[in-house]
Design a protein around this motif. Structure first.
Motif, mmCIF file in Angstrom:
data_model
loop_
_atom_site.group_PDB
_atom_site.id
_atom_site.type_symbol
_atom_site.label_atom_id
_atom_site.label_comp_id
_atom_site.label_asym_id
_atom_site.label_seq_id
_atom_site.Cartn_x
_atom_site.Cartn_y
_atom_site.Cartn_z
ATOM 1 N N ASN A 131 0.829 -1.202 0.000
ATOM 2 C CA ASN A 131 0.000 0.000 0.000
ATOM 3 C C ASN A 131 0.866 1.256 0.000
ATOM 4 O O ASN A 131 1.575 1.540 0.959
ATOM 5 N N LEU A 132 0.787 2.008 -1.090
ATOM 6 C CA LEU A 132 1.478 3.283 -1.197
ATOM 7 C C LEU A 132 0.435 4.388 -1.110
ATOM 8 O O LEU A 132 -0.590 4.326 -1.785
ATOM 9 N N PRO A 133 0.654 5.412 -0.275
ATOM 10 C CA PRO A 133 -0.344 6.480 -0.139
ATOM 11 C C PRO A 133 -0.683 7.112 -1.479
ATOM 12 O O PRO A 133 0.188 7.327 -2.327
ATOM 13 N N ALA A 134 -1.958 7.407 -1.663
ATOM 14 C CA ALA A 134 -2.414 7.985 -2.931
ATOM 15 C C ALA A 134 -1.821 9.360 -3.176
ATOM 16 O O ALA A 134 -1.759 9.814 -4.327
ATOM 17 N N ASN A 135 -1.363 10.037 -2.113
ATOM 18 C CA ASN A 135 -0.773 11.363 -2.301
ATOM 19 C C ASN A 135 0.745 11.311 -2.421
ATOM 20 O O ASN A 135 1.400 12.353 -2.427
ATOM 21 N N ASP A 136 1.309 10.097 -2.523
ATOM 22 C CA ASP A 136 2.738 10.021 -2.798
ATOM 23 C C ASP A 136 2.989 10.586 -4.195
ATOM 24 O O ASP A 136 2.240 10.333 -5.138
ATOM 25 N N ARG A 137 4.050 11.335 -4.349
ATOM 26 C CA ARG A 137 4.293 12.033 -5.616
ATOM 27 C C ARG A 137 4.673 11.085 -6.752
ATOM 28 O O ARG A 137 4.620 11.478 -7.924
ATOM 29 N N ALA A 138 5.018 9.842 -6.422
ATOM 30 C CA ALA A 138 5.194 8.847 -7.485
ATOM 31 C C ALA A 138 3.869 8.581 -8.168
ATOM 32 O O ALA A 138 3.801 8.402 -9.389
ATOM 33 N N GLN A 195 1.170 10.753 -7.989
ATOM 34 C CA GLN A 195 0.629 12.008 -8.514
ATOM 35 C C GLN A 195 1.357 12.512 -9.758
ATOM 36 O O GLN A 195 0.735 13.004 -10.692
ATOM 37 N N PHE A 196 2.704 12.377 -9.752
ATOM 38 C CA PHE A 196 3.479 13.015 -10.818
ATOM 39 C C PHE A 196 4.586 12.138 -11.414
ATOM 40 O O PHE A 196 5.323 12.601 -12.286
ATOM 41 N N GLY A 197 4.736 10.899 -10.956
ATOM 42 C CA GLY A 197 5.888 10.116 -11.387
ATOM 43 C C GLY A 197 7.175 10.750 -10.888
ATOM 44 O O GLY A 197 8.210 10.700 -11.565
ATOM 45 N N ASP A 198 7.115 11.337 -9.703
ATOM 46 C CA ASP A 198 8.213 12.146 -9.159
ATOM 47 C C ASP A 198 9.158 11.257 -8.354
ATOM 48 O O ASP A 198 8.980 11.051 -7.160
ATOM 49 N N GLY A 199 10.156 10.703 -9.039
ATOM 50 C CA GLY A 199 11.103 9.834 -8.361
ATOM 51 C C GLY A 199 11.994 9.144 -9.366
ATOM 52 O O GLY A 199 12.006 9.471 -10.559
ATOM 53 N N CYS A 200 12.742 8.174 -8.896
ATOM 54 C CA CYS A 200 13.660 7.441 -9.762
ATOM 55 C C CYS A 200 13.673 5.980 -9.332
ATOM 56 O O CYS A 200 13.162 5.620 -8.271
ATOM 57 N N PHE A 201 14.265 5.132 -10.166
ATOM 58 C CA PHE A 201 14.322 3.711 -9.819
ATOM 59 C C PHE A 201 15.496 3.037 -10.499
ATOM 60 O O PHE A 201 16.128 3.593 -11.406
ATOM 61 N N HIS A 236 14.201 7.968 -14.347
ATOM 62 C CA HIS A 236 13.134 8.553 -13.540
ATOM 63 C C HIS A 236 11.854 7.750 -13.715
ATOM 64 O O HIS A 236 11.770 6.860 -14.564
ATOM 65 N N LEU A 237 10.840 8.078 -12.930
ATOM 66 C CA LEU A 237 9.608 7.294 -12.916
ATOM 67 C C LEU A 237 8.637 7.651 -14.036
ATOM 68 O O LEU A 237 7.614 6.993 -14.181
ATOM 69 N N ASN A 238 8.946 8.651 -14.842
ATOM 70 C CA ASN A 238 8.061 9.003 -15.969
ATOM 71 C C ASN A 238 8.379 8.092 -17.155
ATOM 72 O O ASN A 238 9.231 8.402 -17.977
ATOM 73 N N ARG A 239 7.687 6.979 -17.258
ATOM 74 C CA ARG A 239 7.997 5.957 -18.258
ATOM 75 C C ARG A 239 6.894 5.805 -19.307
ATOM 76 O O ARG A 239 6.789 4.749 -19.932
ATOM 77 N N LEU A 240 6.095 6.831 -19.516
ATOM 78 C CA LEU A 240 4.993 6.719 -20.463
ATOM 79 C C LEU A 240 5.497 6.483 -21.890
ATOM 80 O O LEU A 240 4.874 5.759 -22.664
ATOM 81 N N GLU A 241 6.650 7.072 -22.228
ATOM 82 C CA GLU A 241 7.210 6.823 -23.558
ATOM 83 C C GLU A 241 7.486 5.333 -23.756
ATOM 84 O O GLU A 241 7.167 4.753 -24.801
ATOM 85 N N GLN A 242 8.067 4.715 -22.727
ATOM 86 C CA GLN A 242 8.390 3.290 -22.821
ATOM 87 C C GLN A 242 7.136 2.421 -22.861
ATOM 88 O O GLN A 242 7.111 1.393 -23.536
#
Length: 266
Positions: free
Chosen positions: A11-18, A20-26, A141-147
């Motif tokens: 369970n990850l909080p719905a307001n985590d920025r990952a 909300q915005f894909g704000d992070g890295c992996f 980064h977590l913005n992987r929509l292109e992939q």
């Protein structure tokens, strides 16, 4: 298995920025015989990404311990580690995000990679191109929509991976791998300064080639340059190296470079 901030939960909080915005890295690492392969390199890539994204993550020793803990009971698996900016208020501002989230999960190692390494694969040119953004280029980064779109188009073909260009038409990478090709003793790989992911295995291969008789060069080339290549291969931390038999209409029979690199990337 998911481990979020030290707690076994999915369970990850719905307001985590990952969320909300894909704000992070992996990073995604291969686990073999209870240990994380290239652990230091994976931690280094996360540190560089956090610095680039201005994420104030400091619990590196704890994260390393958790990675080793999850890997210790696995013989052959995949370990994915994400760092998000954490939870905050509404809107893009990160002013109230003081506690980054660390998320780790273990999954089954893909069964098809051994077959890929043995038989080789084909690449299909993707109609989806990568946007140019030098500030984000290289990091995972977590913005992987292109992939996601690249993979969706790829699944409509018979190819196993995609040949991906940036929006200016330069060779960049694959959907989930980096790209190398050989002409004689010269080895080439695309620059990662405008788009794409500078993978840990890509960096390892460049270092291996620098200490060898092969000459490696980062280049900006059109896909047509592959027509003169003797050999083509792709890599990532899980594969770790796979030979390419065909990319579009171009065929490759040599595995000389692959045979040199394969034992160095295990």
């Amino acid at each position: 298995m998911y481990l979020i901030n030290g707690e076994l939960t999915a369970n990850l909080p719905a307001n985590d920025r990952a969320v909300q915005f894909g704000d992070g890295c992996f990073t995604t690492a291969r686990v073999k015989d209870g240990s994380v392969r290239f652990l230091a390199q994976h931690l280094d890539r996360l540190q560089q990404a956090c610095e680039k994204l201005l994420i104030p993550f400091v619990e590196w020793s704890l994260l390393e311990s958790e990675m080793q803990q999850l890997a210790s009971s696995e013989q052959h698996a995949v370990l994915k580690v994400m760092i998000t900016r954490g939870s905050g208020g509404r809107g893009y501002s990160a002013a109230n995000c003081l506690h980054p989230t660390r998320l780790l999960c273990v999954s089954t190692y893909p069964s098809f990679y051994p077959q890929w390494r043995e038989q080789g694969i084909s690449l299909a040119l993707s109609p989806v191109r990568l946007g140019i953004n030098p500030h984000l280029a290289g990091i995972k980064h977590l913005n992987r929509l292109e992939q996601v779109l690249i993979r969706t188009h790829l699944e409509q073909t018979q190819a196993q991976e995609a040949l991906v260009l940036d929006s200016d038409g330069w060779l960049t990478e694959c959907c989930a791998a980096n790209l190398f090709w050989r002409k004689g003793s010269q080895v080439f790989t695309p620059y990662m300064d405008k788009s794409g992911v500078n993978g840990t295995m890509r960096q390892h291969i460049i270092a291996c080639l620098a200490d060898s008789s092969w000459q490696v060069t980062q280049v900006r080339e059109r896909p047509e340059s592959l027509a003169q290549a003797d050999e083509l291969l792709i890599c990532n931390a899980l594969m770790p190296v796979v030979p390419v038999n065909q990319a579009e209409l171009w065929r490759f029979e040599s595995r000389e470079l692959y045979q040199f690199l394969a034992p160095l990337c295990e």
